[in-house]
Design a protein around this motif. Structure first.
Motif, PDB file in Angstrom:
ATOM      1  N   GLN A 180      20.926   5.017   3.009  1.00  0.00           N
ATOM      2  CA  GLN A 180      20.195   5.229   4.257  1.00  0.00           C
ATOM      3  C   GLN A 180      18.921   5.990   3.910  1.00  0.00           C
ATOM      4  N   VAL A 181      17.998   6.067   4.886  1.00  0.00           N
ATOM      5  CA  VAL A 181      16.747   6.780   4.635  1.00  0.00           C
ATOM      6  C   VAL A 181      16.299   7.457   5.917  1.00  0.00           C
ATOM      7  N   THR A 182      15.722   8.657   5.766  1.00  0.00           N
ATOM      8  CA  THR A 182      15.159   9.386   6.894  1.00  0.00           C
ATOM      9  C   THR A 182      13.694   9.698   6.620  1.00  0.00           C
ATOM     10  N   MET A 183      12.928   9.858   7.698  1.00  0.00           N
ATOM     11  CA  MET A 183      11.526  10.253   7.587  1.00  0.00           C
ATOM     12  C   MET A 183      11.424  11.756   7.811  1.00  0.00           C
ATOM     13  N   GLU A 184      10.781  12.465   6.891  1.00  0.00           N
ATOM     14  CA  GLU A 184      10.567  13.905   6.992  1.00  0.00           C
ATOM     15  C   GLU A 184       9.089  14.157   7.263  1.00  0.00           C
ATOM     16  N   ASP A 185       8.780  14.898   8.320  1.00  0.00           N
ATOM     17  CA  ASP A 185       7.380  15.198   8.628  1.00  0.00           C
ATOM     18  C   ASP A 185       6.999  16.627   8.291  1.00  0.00           C
ATOM     19  N   SER A 200       9.811   3.870   2.367  1.00  0.00           N
ATOM     20  CA  SER A 200      11.068   3.208   2.721  1.00  0.00           C
ATOM     21  C   SER A 200      11.468   3.378   4.178  1.00  0.00           C
ATOM     22  N   ALA A 201      11.348   4.588   4.739  1.00  0.00           N
ATOM     23  CA  ALA A 201      11.757   4.782   6.138  1.00  0.00           C
ATOM     24  C   ALA A 201      10.893   3.955   7.080  1.00  0.00           C
ATOM     25  N   ALA A 202       9.578   3.943   6.842  1.00  0.00           N
ATOM     26  CA  ALA A 202       8.682   3.163   7.698  1.00  0.00           C
ATOM     27  C   ALA A 202       9.031   1.679   7.631  1.00  0.00           C
ATOM     28  N   THR A 225      12.251  -3.271   9.939  1.00  0.00           N
ATOM     29  CA  THR A 225      13.364  -4.214   9.782  1.00  0.00           C
ATOM     30  C   THR A 225      14.434  -3.976  10.843  1.00  0.00           C
ATOM     31  N   LEU A 226      14.614  -2.721  11.232  1.00  0.00           N
ATOM     32  CA  LEU A 226      15.596  -2.392  12.266  1.00  0.00           C
ATOM     33  C   LEU A 226      15.196  -3.030  13.596  1.00  0.00           C
ATOM     34  N   GLU A 227      13.901  -2.998  13.903  1.00  0.00           N
ATOM     35  CA  GLU A 227      13.396  -3.635  15.121  1.00  0.00           C
ATOM     36  C   GLU A 227      13.697  -5.124  15.146  1.00  0.00           C
ATOM     37  N   ARG A 228      13.675  -5.738  13.968  1.00  0.00           N
ATOM     38  CA  ARG A 228      13.842  -7.190  13.874  1.00  0.00           C
ATOM     39  C   ARG A 228      15.239  -7.607  13.436  1.00  0.00           C
ATOM     40  N   GLY A 271       0.821  -1.199   0.000  1.00  0.00           N
ATOM     41  CA  GLY A 271       0.000   0.000   0.000  1.00  0.00           C
ATOM     42  C   GLY A 271       0.859   1.255   0.000  1.00  0.00           C
ATOM     43  N   VAL A 272       0.210   2.392  -0.170  1.00  0.00           N
ATOM     44  CA  VAL A 272       0.914   3.674  -0.324  1.00  0.00           C
ATOM     45  C   VAL A 272       0.997   4.399   1.014  1.00  0.00           C
ATOM     46  N   GLY A 273       2.183   4.842   1.373  1.00  0.00           N
ATOM     47  CA  GLY A 273       2.360   5.658   2.566  1.00  0.00           C
ATOM     48  C   GLY A 273       2.959   4.902   3.731  1.00  0.00           C
ATOM     49  N   PRO A 274       3.507   5.626   4.689  1.00  0.00           N
ATOM     50  CA  PRO A 274       4.210   4.995   5.818  1.00  0.00           C
ATOM     51  C   PRO A 274       3.324   4.150   6.719  1.00  0.00           C
ATOM     52  N   GLU A 275       2.074   4.528   6.901  1.00  0.00           N
ATOM     53  CA  GLU A 275       1.205   3.736   7.778  1.00  0.00           C
ATOM     54  C   GLU A 275       0.941   2.356   7.188  1.00  0.00           C
TER      55      GLU A 275
END
Length: 267
Positions: free
Chosen positions: A110-115, A178-180, A185-188, A66-70
């Motif tokens: 690398q990737v960052t989340m921008e709000d 990608s950041a989400a 993956t970082l958690e796991r 699906g589309v988007g971080p959520e």
């Protein structure tokens, strides 16, 4: 070049296989990746219908998120709760944040989340996969660059918005997942990498507010916007052509990866 992975499993024939989770946002991106493989089958994991293609000792799991971080977060957690992967790849289309051509391959380091106010902590991509992907792409003489990705929570429709992100955050590519996906993956402790192809450029405005289509009743408003501004159809056609180029290149990327993995092995 050989890469050792921490996860392998046995397929029904008794052969040890390595599973790679390839997450895509839309059905168009999924179709482009699927076209790289001669045969595939459907499997359901965590309630998600996945396309699985096996070549040699590698299983490529193509997973619509699906589309988007959520959506990316929710889908990744559901799938990874039931299925183990040697690595997770974020793939699909992206906006280029720097000089690039349509269809150019962008590999994330690398990737960052921008709000809209500040960037979150970066999620690193596994260097071994970044190097392996770059080799696979370069062997096929596809245009490629690597660097930082930026993830945003909504579609940036105006060139000025994209350019502001480029100035503030830098990087080579912009997407919405990608950041989400990387945080999950970082958690796991799962190796993570990004490989996408350019479908639009930093100095291009989109012909419509595509955020309308992401809402439950958005298609009605989106169609109404098209009817109210017929000139937007010209821009939509341009974007369709560019997306077709990006899709063709994405197919080429995964053919290159599948061939390299079959030839050299991933484990």
């Amino acid at each position: 070049m050989f890469i050792e992975f921490s996860f392998s499993c046995y397929c029904p024939s008794g052969v040890i296989v390595t599973a790679i989770g390839v997450f895509v946002a839309t059905r168009w991106e999924l179709a482009a990746v699927r076209q790289a493989f001669a045969a595939s089958e459907m499997r359901v994991v965590g309630g998600i219908r996945c396309v699985v293609a096996q070549q040699g000792q590698v299983e490529w799991w193509l997973i619509p998120m699906g589309v988007g971080p959520e959506w990316a977060t929710a889908t990744a957690r559901r799938v990874l709760a039931e299925q183990s992967f040697a690595a997770v790849w974020s793939t699909g289309f992206a906006c280029a944040l720097g000089p690039a051509g349509i269809g150019e391959v962008l590999i994330g380091t690398q990737v960052t989340m921008e709000d809209g106010r500040e960037a979150g902590r970066p999620v690193p991509c596994a260097p071994v996969f970044v190097d392996w992907l770059r080799q696979a792409v370069q062997e096929q003489r596809l245009p490629v660059q690597s660097g930082r990705f930026v993830t945003v929570p909504r579609v940036l429709c105006r060139a000025e918005e994209k350019q502001e992100i480029a100035r503030r955050a830098g990087g080579i590519g912009l997407d919405m997942e990608s950041a989400a996906l990387g945080f999950v993956t970082l958690e796991r402790n799962i190796p993570f990498v990004i490989v996408r192809t350019t479908s639009d450029l930093v100095d291009e405005s989109l012909p419509l507010d595509f955020n309308l289509f992401l809402r439950p009743s958005g298609w009605v408003k989106g169609v109404a916007a098209c009817l109210a501004h017929p000139t937007s159809l010209i821009g939509l056609n341009r974007l369709r052509v560019q997306s077709r180029v990006a899709g063709t290149q994405l197919t080429a990327v995964f053919r290159a990866c599948a061939d390299k993995a079959l030839r050299e092995g991933l484990a």
